[in-house]
Design a protein around this motif. Structure first.
Motif, PDB file in Angstrom:
ATOM      1  N   GLY A 176       0.781  -1.227   0.000  1.00 29.22           N
ATOM      2  CA  GLY A 176       0.000   0.000   0.000  1.00 29.22           C
ATOM      3  C   GLY A 176       0.810   1.273   0.000  1.00 29.22           C
ATOM      4  O   GLY A 176       0.274   2.349   0.264  1.00 29.22           O
ATOM      5  N   GLY A 195       0.405   7.148  -5.769  1.00 25.04           N
ATOM      6  CA  GLY A 195      -0.981   7.533  -5.564  1.00 25.04           C
ATOM      7  C   GLY A 195      -1.652   7.959  -6.862  1.00 25.04           C
ATOM      8  O   GLY A 195      -1.096   7.818  -7.956  1.00 25.04           O
ATOM      9  N   LYS A 255      -6.807   1.430  -9.888  1.00 25.61           N
ATOM     10  CA  LYS A 255      -6.530   2.041  -8.584  1.00 25.61           C
ATOM     11  C   LYS A 255      -5.369   1.260  -7.963  1.00 25.61           C
ATOM     12  O   LYS A 255      -5.559   0.244  -7.317  1.00 25.61           O
ATOM     13  CB  LYS A 255      -7.774   1.984  -7.683  1.00 25.61           C
ATOM     14  CG  LYS A 255      -9.004   2.675  -8.272  1.00 25.61           C
ATOM     15  CD  LYS A 255      -8.757   4.177  -8.466  1.00 25.61           C
ATOM     16  CE  LYS A 255     -10.005   4.852  -9.016  1.00 25.61           C
ATOM     17  NZ  LYS A 255      -9.777   6.303  -9.260  1.00 25.61           N
ATOM     18  N   LYS A 264      -2.146   0.755  -5.583  1.00 24.08           N
ATOM     19  CA  LYS A 264      -1.455   1.168  -4.368  1.00 24.08           C
ATOM     20  C   LYS A 264      -0.188   0.347  -4.110  1.00 24.08           C
ATOM     21  O   LYS A 264       0.618   0.711  -3.266  1.00 24.08           O
ATOM     22  CB  LYS A 264      -2.386   1.036  -3.158  1.00 24.08           C
ATOM     23  CG  LYS A 264      -3.571   1.983  -3.178  1.00 24.08           C
ATOM     24  CD  LYS A 264      -4.389   1.838  -1.907  1.00 24.08           C
ATOM     25  CE  LYS A 264      -5.573   2.800  -1.902  1.00 24.08           C
ATOM     26  NZ  LYS A 264      -6.382   2.663  -0.659  1.00 24.08           N
TER      27      LYS A 264
END
Length: 369
Positions: A51, A55, A82, A84
């Motif tokens: 994670g 970004g 998306k 991460k």
């Protein structure tokens, strides 16, 4: 601040006070012309992050992932991703001379976007190109950052070392060799280039080679402050000759230099630094401001309130300024003793040395980092 001098000094002094010459192997102060490394660079992706990847502000990372997946037959629009656990990185490496196909070299991986950490990531296969645009190596492997990024509650975190850049030891496989030739072999000569050009060192190196000519060599001479040319006879074994050249001891010489780092207060003085007769006076002025609040009480049975009124106390203290006479021709050890006698700190020493240089009393080059 302690009144002691923290000084890193490179001392080269004899009992009589004159500097002696440091001796080094030729291979430690110079390189053979033509024997050099080449810089490689590539763009790649680090995956498997916890994670801490790029970004949403880094738009080229989804585009790179979409392009990579398309090569494996997976079609996914970049706008819908998306990510991460992925970070876009630049991969750099140095391709040494004489490296062969199949050899492995170290690579450095650096984040290109806004990734928080590369800890635990794996670099995907990344071609590394030279300035000519050709691919000379391919890098892949687990990234070692030598630190960590730990998260805590309420958005807190703790970081050790720099976690957005890391290394992969032996992480690149050489795919193409770079031809390496000795400069001047057509004219039966090789040239050695000094890492730090100096006429005195170049002449001494040529004389040292001339005194102990390697097998096959016919002579040596200094061409300029940085180049020593060694001639050899036709048919000579240049590899063995260069090996003997590298082991030649040379009496090196260097300019008088003082390097100061104002950020850390570090001072490094060369052994050849000398001064002419001068007098040094140094004193410190210390200003301290303290806050001693006063509590104001109202009169009994009045409608007043207890209030706290600030009161600042300013105190000044000037250290003892002593005049120290320094004799001419003083060498480094005496300079250090004289400045220690004044009780100066490293930061004070920087100002003193600069003032001595301006006054013409210090015979050394001052380099401020």
């Amino acid at each position: 601040m302690k009144k002691t001098l923290t000084l890193l000094a490179l001392l080269a002094l004899t009992a009589g006070g004159s500097a002696v010459h440091a001796q080094a192997r030729l291979k430690d102060i110079g390189v053979v012309q033509g024997v050099r490394s080449n810089q490689l660079v590539g763009y790649g992706l680090v995956i498997g992050l916890d994670g801490t990847g790029d970004g949403t502000g880094t738009t080229f990372t989804p585009q790179s992932v979409a392009s990579m997946l398309a090569k494996f037959g997976v079609n996914s629009p970049a706008a819908a991703m998306k990510l991460k656990n992925v970070a876009a990185v630049m991969v750099t490496a140095a391709l040494p001379a004489f490296v062969k196909n199949g050899s492995q070299i170290d690579v450095t991986v650096s984040s290109l976007g806004d990734a928080k950490s590369l800890q635990g990531g794996t670099l995907l296969q990344t071609p590394l190109q030279a300035a000519d645009g050709k691919v000379y190596a391919v890098a892949q492997g687990s990234v070692s950052v030598g630190g960590f990024l730990g998260g805590g509650g309420a958005g807190g975190s703790v970081t050790k070392n720099h976690v957005t850049a890391g290394r992969i030891p032996a992480g690149a496989m050489v795919e193409q060799e770079v031809p390496t030739t000795f400069s001047g072999t057509e004219s039966h000569s090789v040239s050695v280039t000094l890492n730090q050009p100096d006429f005195t060192t170049a002449v001494r190196a040529a004389k040292a080679i001339q005194r102990n000519l390697p097998l096959g060599a016919t002579g040596a001479r200094a061409m300029d402050a940085a180049t020593i040319q060694v001639d050899f006879s036709p048919g000579a074994d240049t590899v063995n000759m260069i090996a003997e050249l590298e082991d030649t001891p040379v009496d090196t010489d260097e300019v008088a230099k003082i390097v100061v780092n104002e950020r850390t207060g570090t001072v490094v003085m060369g052994g050849n630094a000398t001064i002419t007769p001068c007098a040094i006076a140094h004193g410190n002025l210390t200003i301290s401001v303290t806050n001693d609040p006063i509590i104001s009480q109202p009169a009994p049975f009045s409608n007043g309130k207890t209030v706290v009124q600030p009161r600042k106390i300013v105190q000044t203290k000037e250290g003892d300024a002593r005049l120290m006479k320094v004799m001419g021709g003083t060498t480094l050890d005496k300079v250090v003793k004289s400045l220690n006698a004044l009780g100066v700190t490293p930061r004070d020493l920087i100002s003193i040395l600069q003032a001595m240089k301006e006054a013409g009393a210090l015979h050394a080059e001052i380099e401020v980092l």
